[in-house]
Motif scaffolding. Structure first.
Motif, PDB file in Angstrom:
ATOM      1  N   ALA A 104       0.827  -1.206   0.000  1.00 22.84           N
ATOM      2  CA  ALA A 104       0.000   0.000   0.000  1.00 22.84           C
ATOM      3  C   ALA A 104       0.859   1.252   0.000  1.00 22.84           C
ATOM      4  CB  ALA A 104      -0.930  -0.015   1.213  1.00 22.84           C
ATOM      5  N   LYS A 107       1.968   2.406  -3.465  1.00 22.88           N
ATOM      6  CA  LYS A 107       0.933   2.892  -4.393  1.00 22.88           C
ATOM      7  C   LYS A 107       1.163   2.348  -5.810  1.00 22.88           C
ATOM      8  CE  LYS A 107       0.147   7.110  -1.720  1.00 22.88           C
ATOM      9  NZ  LYS A 107       0.142   8.605  -1.739  1.00 22.88           N
ATOM     10  N   ALA A 129      -4.777  -1.726  -5.321  1.00 22.71           N
ATOM     11  CA  ALA A 129      -4.500  -1.459  -6.737  1.00 22.71           C
ATOM     12  C   ALA A 129      -5.150  -2.553  -7.573  1.00 22.71           C
ATOM     13  CB  ALA A 129      -2.992  -1.442  -6.989  1.00 22.71           C
TER      14      ALA A 129
END
Length: 309
Positions: A104, A107, A129
């Protein structure tokens, strides 16, 4: 008339979300071999994370796709591990339970994993994602799928063509012998069979024209057999290739090999009696990671089968 209009409106409301969802996919949709298909490939994904540090990582590296994170644990090939460290990829820890917090924080644009190993974390990963988990499939087919996702089709086809040309050359020179193969593991044996779902190194054996024994050849989707000492007698090939792999760490491998090969039942195998049993590299044969591994399998075929007296 009113009821007809209401029915038409109801159908329109039902169909609209499907059209909107379909229109929302700006990339390519993939359905075959994908967990919770279809998967919409995000257009122009540049920041890729793989939860699988073996085949998926290796194939992405073959395709020269930048990978930003992967679990270091389970990477057996020293060259791959060195490259991963030099590239400063983020270590995601245990490949069975990769760190979602680290993912996380990166990103990423795309997360790639395995249905068999990671399906239990799909919901959490997909909130970070776009996430695609692939099921077990032929390694060349998987390479082509990854090349489609990453826009690297041309390099993939070029690399596969070179591999297939070499495999065909070896196949044309193959001797009329049978070959057995086995992995030593603590307290057990593992035999990767020749069949439709064969694990990649053994699919390479097949493509190179290597004939396995009847016990090691199947027509269903079996991938492994786990013989006991008595069943080990079925490994009656003219040549025997074996891997000693005690676990993630290789330090105990030599002791494991000595334990097995000193057993009188091992010494009864035809290839062992005739001095035609050869230990092969665990990284290549148990941690197959793509085109480079396939060529190393072909190297071993040339060394231990074609060049064998």
């Amino acid at each position: 008339m009113v009821s007809v209009l209401r029915l038409g409106l109801a159908l329109l409301l039902l169909l609209c979300p499907l059209k909107i969802a379909h229109a929302a996919c700006q990339g390519k949709e993939i359905s075959e071999g994908v967990y919770k298909a279809p998967f919409c490939v995000p257009a122009g994904a540049k920041k890729i994370v793989t939860l699988d540090p073996l085949l998926t990582l290796g194939l992405l590296l073959d395709l020269e796709v930048p990978v930003f994170a992967t679990p270091y644990m389970a990477i057996q090939d020293a060259k791959v591990l060195d490259f991963v460290k030099q590239s400063k990829m983020v270590d995601l820890g245990n490949p069975k339970e990769p760190s979602l917090e680290r993912i996380a924080a990166l990103k990423p644009d795309l997360i790639i994993g395995s249905t068999e190993a990671h399906s239990q974390i799909y919901e959490k990963a997909s909130k970070i994602a776009p996430t695609v988990f692939f099921s077990h499939m032929d390694w060349k087919k998987y390479l082509r799928l990854l090349s489609e996702i990453t826009g690297r089709e041309a390099p993939a086809e070029e690399a596969l063509a070179a591999y297939e040309k070499r495999a065909a050359s070896i196949r044309a020179r193959m001797k009329d012998v049978t070959v057995s193969a086995v992995r030593f593991a603590p307290g057990r044996f593992v035999v990767f069979v020749d069949g439709p779902a064969a694990y990649a190194p053994f699919a390479v054996l097949h493509e190179a024209g290597v004939k396995r024994t009847a016990y090691e050849t199947v027509t269903d989707d079996t991938i492994v057999k786990r013989p006991d000492w008595e069943e080990l007698a079925n490994l009656d090939g003219d040549i025997l290739l074996y891997v000693s792999a005690s676990g993630f760490e290789s330090a105990p491998d030599d002791a494991l090999e000595k334990e097995v090969t000193s057993n009188p039942l091992w010494q009864l195998l035809p290839a062992v009696r005739n001095g035609r049993a050869y230990r092969v590299d665990r990284a290549t044969w148990q941690s197959f990671h793509g085109i480079a591994s396939a060529h190393r399998i072909l190297d071993d075929i040339e060394l231990y089968i074609l060049a064998e007296p």
